[in-house]
Motif scaffolding. Structure first.
Motif, PDB file in Angstrom:
ATOM      1  N   ILE A   1       0.857  -1.178   0.000  1.00 47.01           N
ATOM      2  CA  ILE A   1       0.000   0.000   0.000  1.00 47.01           C
ATOM      3  C   ILE A   1       0.898   1.234   0.000  1.00 47.01           C
ATOM      4  O   ILE A   1       1.833   1.330   0.797  1.00 47.01           O
ATOM      5  N   PHE A   2       0.605   2.168  -0.887  1.00 44.45           N
ATOM      6  CA  PHE A   2       1.373   3.412  -0.920  1.00 44.45           C
ATOM      7  C   PHE A   2       0.600   4.499  -0.204  1.00 44.45           C
ATOM      8  O   PHE A   2      -0.588   4.740  -0.488  1.00 44.45           O
ATOM      9  N   THR A   3       1.289   5.189   0.712  1.00 41.78           N
ATOM     10  CA  THR A   3       0.704   6.304   1.444  1.00 41.78           C
ATOM     11  C   THR A   3       1.542   7.535   1.148  1.00 41.78           C
ATOM     12  O   THR A   3       2.725   7.594   1.498  1.00 41.78           O
ATOM     13  N   PRO A   4       0.971   8.528   0.483  1.00 39.59           N
ATOM     14  CA  PRO A   4       1.760   9.709   0.134  1.00 39.59           C
ATOM     15  C   PRO A   4       2.063  10.550   1.366  1.00 39.59           C
ATOM     16  O   PRO A   4       1.365  10.506   2.384  1.00 39.59           O
TER      17      PRO A   4
ATOM     18  N   GLY B   1      -2.577   0.191  13.455  1.00 46.00           N
ATOM     19  CA  GLY B   1      -1.891  -0.856  12.689  1.00 46.00           C
ATOM     20  C   GLY B   1      -1.444  -0.372  11.312  1.00 46.00           C
ATOM     21  O   GLY B   1      -1.194   0.819  11.097  1.00 46.00           O
ATOM     22  N   TRP B   2      -1.403  -1.308  10.373  1.00 50.73           N
ATOM     23  CA  TRP B   2      -0.886  -1.017   9.029  1.00 50.73           C
ATOM     24  C   TRP B   2      -1.980  -0.477   8.110  1.00 50.73           C
ATOM     25  O   TRP B   2      -3.143  -0.835   8.256  1.00 50.73           O
ATOM     26  N   PRO B   3      -1.574   0.361   7.103  1.00 49.85           N
ATOM     27  CA  PRO B   3      -2.559   0.751   6.082  1.00 49.85           C
ATOM     28  C   PRO B   3      -3.028  -0.483   5.330  1.00 49.85           C
ATOM     29  O   PRO B   3      -2.230  -1.374   5.017  1.00 49.85           O
ATOM     30  N   THR B   4      -4.339  -0.509   5.061  1.00 48.38           N
ATOM     31  CA  THR B   4      -4.876  -1.653   4.299  1.00 48.38           C
ATOM     32  C   THR B   4      -5.511  -1.221   2.990  1.00 48.38           C
ATOM     33  O   THR B   4      -6.006  -2.040   2.213  1.00 48.38           O
TER      34      THR B   4
ATOM     35  N   PHE C   1      -7.063   1.592   7.674  1.00 48.15           N
ATOM     36  CA  PHE C   1      -5.992   0.904   8.397  1.00 48.15           C
ATOM     37  C   PHE C   1      -6.546  -0.393   8.957  1.00 48.15           C
ATOM     38  O   PHE C   1      -7.757  -0.659   8.872  1.00 48.15           O
ATOM     39  N   GLN C   2      -5.664  -1.198   9.549  1.00 50.95           N
ATOM     40  CA  GLN C   2      -6.114  -2.502  10.058  1.00 50.95           C
ATOM     41  C   GLN C   2      -7.244  -2.356  11.091  1.00 50.95           C
ATOM     42  O   GLN C   2      -8.189  -3.147  11.096  1.00 50.95           O
ATOM     43  N   ASN C   3      -7.132  -1.330  11.933  1.00 48.28           N
ATOM     44  CA  ASN C   3      -8.067  -1.242  13.052  1.00 48.28           C
ATOM     45  C   ASN C   3      -8.903   0.043  13.054  1.00 48.28           C
ATOM     46  O   ASN C   3      -9.540   0.384  14.055  1.00 48.28           O
ATOM     47  N   GLY C   4      -8.886   0.738  11.940  1.00 48.26           N
ATOM     48  CA  GLY C   4      -9.671   1.960  11.914  1.00 48.26           C
ATOM     49  C   GLY C   4      -9.510   2.692  10.604  1.00 48.26           C
ATOM     50  O   GLY C   4      -8.957   2.178   9.628  1.00 48.26           O
TER      51      GLY C   4
END
Length: 702
Positions: free
Chosen positions: A645-648, A667-670, A684-687
């Motif tokens: 996953i790319f997050t700018p 957690g991690w970006p999903t 994200f994993q949890n939100g």
């Protein structure tokens, strides 16, 4: 032929002489050289190719019978008691019929030795002096006070070979003298039937023992050839060093003694008239004491290549022809090479300019070729296109003298003419005239077998730039630099040429090496970088931080593997793809990207979309574990089970990192960040993370 016959050829020569005089090439002044008086022979006067002149050897009016008798009396005034010296010798003689060689002999009840010598000489056209010297050099009869019976039986050595007994059919003084004289006529009238011939080079033994070796002798005239046929040995240096004594175990003395005895008794056996057309020129050089010295042969007419004459002198040979004018070739390497090739009747033609000498040797121009010479390398002929190139390129100053003769090389990839010079090798063939200058490249080429080796013949000129040199051959390209001399071949050459050759890629820094890593391939270093060829193609890894990282990892044998694309740059950011990674270089350093992150980075637009890597891939165990890497415009992250996953870079990423990134409760970006006019959202994993320009960043649990 050294004698000028009064035949149709003689009349033709007379016409030629007249024309040469009219043309101003020869000047009609006659000034013969008188024969020198008898004096002790000097070894430095010995000339193995001109022992005696034809006119002297075949002069049957050199003495009368009474003069012979007086000469014999003077040699031995008193014989030993009971002995018969040759001055007192006589015998009954037989009648011999005339044949094509001699006019025969009218026998008598008694003829003295002097009478026999004189009658035989006149019958067979041989000099009385020659027969006297022959009797002395064979058996010592002329000066012996007590000759043995054997000395008379084998008086001239006729039919007495070194390796077999004498033939009894020719035994006895009378028969020995007659058939020896006749034998010399046999030689003269049948010159092509015998191994030693005039006007060519002959290998002559020093001794009956062949292990003693041979000497290459240019025999100038028939009389000298006849003496070598009769006694087939030439004196070695030891025999000449002790002219009146003995030499060493390889010495022979027959022809040395003939020349020495003749000189001592009758004077110089080589007294020659100067050609009328040469007299004026010869006088202008100082005559007998000048730069040419005394004449050493008769004038020789040559019909080939435009007709002309030549005559040998002590210090050189003088040539006169229509095409070349009057020109001297001094004694030395050039004259030796010219004689060896066949003189003016050969493909070299007539000399047409004076010899020119510089520090590195001499050269002379001929009507059909050129010859250069040095003491170290001898004389060598330059022909055709190679000679024309040698002249146009600057001759001795640019290429130096020839080190060998031109030869046609038929082995190798193609045929070519080749000649080695002091400063270059010149070739002529399918690629025109090419030179390989004396250099490291030339040494490498020679070491590979030259034009007949795997590199083949040069196809282009030798070229240099910034201390690096290169030359293209049939089998590859050889380059030279501070790193040595190395060859490139096959695909490497075409690749190197396509990228600018020496100016684009620089010289090869090592030889091509084979690698078995990752499917196999080949590698060679050049001035601009490392060129690697594998099943994925051939590419350069330019020198710099990416190449250093690749090499430090083990190059093609390391974790990155072979390059699979060329290096590309966008502004100051550069990347290059390898089998197992993408290396990027920018102001943030040099980093490797691999695996799914590299695939996602490439699929998303690579450096133009994401920029270069800012650091290396980092693995963390937080929130189930995953990988993360920063790029110029954002972060690429991947969980153990998810896709990259790319997050700018922006508020969401900055806030996420501020709270601890993947270690936070989010957690991690999903999912990828999604933006519209109201703001941006990312799962994200949890939100969910939301951002707007009015509310800022907020995180909401699922």
């Amino acid at each position: 032929m050294t004698e000028l016959p009064s035949t149709r050829r003689g009349r033709a020569l007379g016409l030629l002489l007249a024309l040469l005089v009219v043309a101003g090439i020869l000047v009609p002044v006659v000034s013969p050289i008188a024969a020198q008086p008898a004096e002790a022979a000097v070894a430095s006067d010995w000339d193995p190719g001109y022992i005696i002149d034809d006119k002297i050897f075949y002069n049957s009016n050199s003495m009368t019978a009474s003069e012979i008798q007086s000469f014999l009396n003077a040699q031995v005034p008193n014989c030993n008691a009971g002995a018969t010296c040759v001055k007192d010798y006589g015998q009954a003689t037989a009648s011999i019929a005339a044949d094509r060689y001699c006019n025969g002999y009218q026998g008598a009840a008694w003829h003295s030795a002097a009478q026999i010598i004189d009658i035989v000489a006149r019958s067979c056209g041989i000099s009385q002096q020659v027969l006297i010297v022959l009797l002395q050099k064979e058996q010592g009869l002329i000066t012996s006070r007590a000759p043995s019976a054997w000395a008379y039986q084998a008086a001239t050595g006729q039919s007495c070979p070194d390796t077999a007994p004498c033939d009894p059919a020719f035994s006895g003084f009378f028969y020995q003298v007659y058939y020896a004289a006749r034998q010399f006529e046999v030689y003269r009238m049948n010159p092509t039937l015998f191994g030693y011939r005039e006007q060519r080079w002959n290998n002559i033994l020093y001794n009956p023992n062949r292990a003693c070796g041979t000497s290459s002798v240019y025999i100038h005239n028939q009389a000298t050839a006849a003496l070598y046929i009769y006694t087939p040995y030439t004196p070695n240096p030891a025999a000449l060093a002790n002219l009146y004594g003995t030499g060493d175990g390889c010495s022979s003395y027959g022809n040395r003694n003939f020349w020495r005895l003749f000189t001592d008794w009758f004077g110089n056996p080589r007294s020659y008239e100067i050609h009328p057309g040469f007299v004026s020129y010869w006088n202008s050089t100082g005559g007998a004491t000048g730069s040419l010295g005394a004449a050493a042969s008769y004038p020789v007419y040559v019909e080939a290549n435009g007709q002309g004459w030549y005559q040998r002198f002590q210090k050189g040979t003088l040539y006169g022809s229509y095409r070349g004018g009057t020109v001297v070739i001094p004694n030395g390497e050039i004259l030796s090479a010219f004689d060896r090739e066949g003189g003016p009747s050969s493909g070299v033609g007539w000399p047409n300019a004076a010899q020119i000498c510089v520090a590195n040797g001499c050269w002379q121009s001929f009507t059909l070729a050129g010859i250069s010479g040095t003491p170290a390398w001898g004389g060598h002929i330059m022909w055709g296109g190679i000679y024309a190139y040698w002249q146009s390129a600057g001759g001795m100053a640019a290429l130096g003298p020839a080190l060998n003769d031109v030869r046609l090389a038929t082995a190798g990839k193609t045929q070519a003419w080749v000649q080695h010079f002091e400063k270059a090798v010149v070739t002529q063939g399918a690629y025109g005239i090419q030179t390989v200058p004396a250099s490291g490249i030339q040494s490498y080429w020679h070491g590979s077998g030259g034009g007949e080796g795997w590199l083949g013949w040069p196809m282009s000129a030798y070229a240099c730039a910034s201390g690096q040199c290169v030359q293209v051959f049939e089998g590859g390209t050889v380059s030279s630099s501070a790193w040595g001399v190395h060859a490139s071949y096959g695909t490497f050459v075409s690749y190197w040429n396509a990228r600018g050759g020496l100016s684009g890629m620089g010289a090869a820094l090592n030889d091509i090496r084979t690698s078995s890593a990752s499917g196999g391939g080949w590698i060679q270093n050049f001035g601009a970088g490392v060129v690697a060829q594998s099943s994925r193609g051939i590419f350069t890894v330019p020198y710099g931080r990416m190449q250093e990282l690749w090499s430090s990892s083990g190059a093609e044998r390391g974790s990155f593997g072979w390059p699979i694309a060329e290096k590309t740059c966008t502004g100051s950011q550069c990347i290059q793809a390898f089998q197992n990674a993408i290396l990027s270089d920018s102001s943030w350093g040099t980093w490797a990207t691999w695996g799914s992150i590299a695939s996602a980075w490439t699929a998303g637009g690579g450096i133009s979309s994401y920029g270069a890597a800012v650091n290396g891939i980092r693995y963390t165990t937080a929130s189930g574990g995953g990988w993360i890497q920063h790029f110029g415009s954002g972060v690429m992250s991947q969980t153990q089970t998810g896709a990259p996953i790319f997050t700018p870079y922006g508020p969401i990423l900055e806030t996420w990192y501020a709270y601890g990134g993947e270690r936070t409760w989010l957690g991690w970006p999903t999912g990828a960040q999604v933006c519209d006019a109201s703001g941006c959202t990312q799962q994200f994993q949890n939100g969910v993370a939301r951002w707007s320009s009015t509310a800022g960043v907020s995180f909401q649990p699922r």
